[in-house]
Enzyme design. Structure first.
Site, PDB file in Angstrom:
ATOM      1  N   ASN A   9      49.671   0.404  12.806  1.00  0.00           N
ATOM      2  CA  ASN A   9      50.561  -0.349  13.693  1.00  0.00           C
ATOM      3  C   ASN A   9      50.240  -1.837  13.504  1.00  0.00           C
ATOM      4  O   ASN A   9      49.240  -2.322  14.020  1.00  0.00           O
ATOM      5  CB  ASN A   9      50.307   0.085  15.148  1.00  0.00           C
ATOM      6  N   TRP A  10      51.105  -2.502  12.741  1.00  0.00           N
ATOM      7  CA  TRP A  10      50.831  -3.916  12.439  1.00  0.00           C
ATOM      8  C   TRP A  10      51.167  -4.855  13.591  1.00  0.00           C
ATOM      9  O   TRP A  10      50.902  -6.045  13.508  1.00  0.00           O
ATOM     10  CB  TRP A  10      51.603  -4.344  11.184  1.00  0.00           C
ATOM     11  N   LYS A  11      51.806  -4.302  14.634  1.00  0.00           N
ATOM     12  CA  LYS A  11      52.205  -5.154  15.778  1.00  0.00           C
ATOM     13  C   LYS A  11      52.982  -6.377  15.271  1.00  0.00           C
ATOM     14  O   LYS A  11      53.698  -6.263  14.279  1.00  0.00           O
ATOM     15  CB  LYS A  11      50.978  -5.548  16.604  1.00  0.00           C
ATOM     16  N   HIS A  95      54.495   2.198  23.489  1.00  0.00           N
ATOM     17  CA  HIS A  95      53.178   1.565  23.313  1.00  0.00           C
ATOM     18  C   HIS A  95      52.806   0.795  24.579  1.00  0.00           C
ATOM     19  O   HIS A  95      53.678   0.220  25.232  1.00  0.00           O
ATOM     20  CB  HIS A  95      53.214   0.631  22.094  1.00  0.00           C
ATOM     21  N   GLU A  97      51.615  -2.004  25.033  1.00  0.00           N
ATOM     22  CA  GLU A  97      52.049  -3.411  25.047  1.00  0.00           C
ATOM     23  C   GLU A  97      53.519  -3.508  25.435  1.00  0.00           C
ATOM     24  O   GLU A  97      53.938  -4.469  26.070  1.00  0.00           O
ATOM     25  CB  GLU A  97      51.769  -4.049  23.674  1.00  0.00           C
ATOM     26  N   GLU A 167      46.145   6.646  23.707  1.00  0.00           N
ATOM     27  CA  GLU A 167      45.552   5.321  23.562  1.00  0.00           C
ATOM     28  C   GLU A 167      45.131   4.796  24.928  1.00  0.00           C
ATOM     29  O   GLU A 167      45.962   4.241  25.665  1.00  0.00           O
ATOM     30  CB  GLU A 167      46.567   4.345  22.953  1.00  0.00           C
ATOM     31  N   GLY A 173      42.506  -2.993  21.109  1.00  0.00           N
ATOM     32  CA  GLY A 173      42.229  -4.369  20.709  1.00  0.00           C
ATOM     33  C   GLY A 173      40.989  -4.971  21.346  1.00  0.00           C
ATOM     34  O   GLY A 173      40.784  -6.177  21.312  1.00  0.00           O
ATOM     35  N   SER A 213      40.888   0.569  19.069  1.00  0.00           N
ATOM     36  CA  SER A 213      39.704   0.060  18.376  1.00  0.00           C
ATOM     37  C   SER A 213      39.136   1.035  17.341  1.00  0.00           C
ATOM     38  O   SER A 213      37.921   1.141  17.176  1.00  0.00           O
ATOM     39  CB  SER A 213      38.625  -0.365  19.384  1.00  0.00           C
ATOM     40  N   GLY A 234      45.513  -0.242  14.969  1.00  0.00           N
ATOM     41  CA  GLY A 234      46.098  -1.575  15.096  1.00  0.00           C
ATOM     42  C   GLY A 234      45.359  -2.573  14.216  1.00  0.00           C
ATOM     43  O   GLY A 234      45.549  -2.618  12.994  1.00  0.00           O
ATOM     44  N   GLY A 235      44.471  -3.341  14.836  1.00  0.00           N
ATOM     45  CA  GLY A 235      43.767  -4.419  14.144  1.00  0.00           C
ATOM     46  C   GLY A 235      43.195  -4.035  12.780  1.00  0.00           C
ATOM     47  O   GLY A 235      43.353  -4.776  11.800  1.00  0.00           O
TER      48      GLY A 235
HETATM   49  P1  PGA Z   1      43.759  -1.476  17.976  1.00  0.00           P
HETATM   50  O1  PGA Z   1      45.271  -1.133  18.418  1.00  0.00           O
HETATM   51  O2  PGA Z   1      43.419  -0.534  16.860  1.00  0.00           O
HETATM   52  O3  PGA Z   1      43.832  -2.911  17.513  1.00  0.00           O
HETATM   53  O4  PGA Z   1      42.901  -1.281  19.169  1.00  0.00           O
HETATM   54  C1  PGA Z   1      45.711   0.183  18.488  1.00  0.00           C
HETATM   55  C2  PGA Z   1      47.149   0.201  18.934  1.00  0.00           C
HETATM   56  O5  PGA Z   1      47.531  -0.665  19.723  1.00  0.00           O
HETATM   57  O6  PGA Z   1      47.939   1.061  18.519  1.00  0.00           O
END
Ligand code: PGA
Length: 249
Positions: A9-11, A95, A97, A167, A173, A213, A234-235
């Site tokens: 997930n590149w956001k 998600h 966010e 999640e 994050g 994470s 994500g990250g």
């Molecule tokens: P993260 O994000 O790996 O940066 O914690 C995961 C996600 O939001 O899907």
């Protein structure tokens, strides 16, 4: 046997150039890897480019969101038909966010899930509790509420294709991932809820990812859990070497 699924997930990261650099390196490192399913979810602006790079590889394309209508006067929105047209097979829905910054509630998530299925996309449904909720012992209640709300009116033929990403919001994050056993416990609960609503067969078919994470050091702690079938990253998915490490491990 459920095939493991690792999704990036590149956001809201990466220009077209950045995406291109990532793909060149990731494709050469990973060499058409097929042991796990690999899904890349770039921002809308890079979907076309990523599709061009991965169309002759085993890797799949996913979007990070959709709007539930097929078309219409909805300035700024992107429909499931457009995502299919771009070669997307998956779409992340709900998600945390999106829930936090864009007001998505269970009803909106439900409309998006229906629309994804109606238009041939496989949703990666994100659910998870906040830290205060975990501290108050409310994790299970939140998971039950989010799943019931999201799956309202969906039939089992669709639900069995679903990917659910557990999640915990506090792990996203932050560098503080959940413990493998705790994530596995929630994954078991998810299967119990699905079994009650649909059937044991459906509960065994859906794939459950852990997200929050994830990195090359902790990925095996999650993938070794019996109820966890993959990760939403994500990250650590932004760097091709790191992401390849995660996929490979
Ligand atoms: P993260 O994000 O790996 O940066 O914690 C995961 C996600 O939001 O899907």
């Amino acid at each position: 046997m459920r095939k493991k699924i690792i999704a990036a997930n590149w956001k809201m990261y990466k220009t077209i150039k950045d995406a291109e650099n990532f793909l060149r390196e990731f494709l050469s490192l990973s060499n058409n890897y097929t042991e796990k399913e690999v899904v890349i979810c770039p921002p809308f602006t890079s979907l076309f480019l990523v599709r061009e790079y991965i169309k002759d590889t085993p890797y799949k394309l996913g979007a990070q969101n959709l709007f539930w209508e097929k078309e219409g006067a909805y300035t700024g929105e992107i429909s499931p038909i457009m995502l299919r047209d771009l070669g997307c097979e998956y779409v992340i829905i709900g998600h945390s966010e999106r829930r936090q910054y864009f007001g998505e509630d269970d009803e909106i998530v439900n409309k998006k899930l229906k629309s994804a299925f109606d238009n041939g996309l496989i949703p990666i449904l994100c659910i998870g509790e906040k830290w205060e909720e975990r501290e108050k012992g409310k994790t299970n209640d939140i998971i039950i509420k989010q799943i019931n709300g999201a799956l309202e009116g969906l039939d089992k033929e669709n639900v069995k294709k679903l990917v659910i990403a557990y999640e915990p919001v506090w792990a996203i994050g932050t560098g503080h991932s959940a413990r493998g056993e705790d994530a596995n416990e929630v994954a078991s609960l998810i299967r119990e809820i699905i079994e009650k609503k649909y059937s044991g067969v459906v509960a065994q078919e859906i794939r459950i990812q852990y997200g929050g994470s994830v990195n090359p050091k902790n990925i095996s702690e999650f993938l070794s859990q019996p109820e966890i079938d993959g990760a939403l990253v994500g990250g650590a998915s932004l760097n091709p070497q790191t992401f390849w490490e995660i996929v490979r491990i």
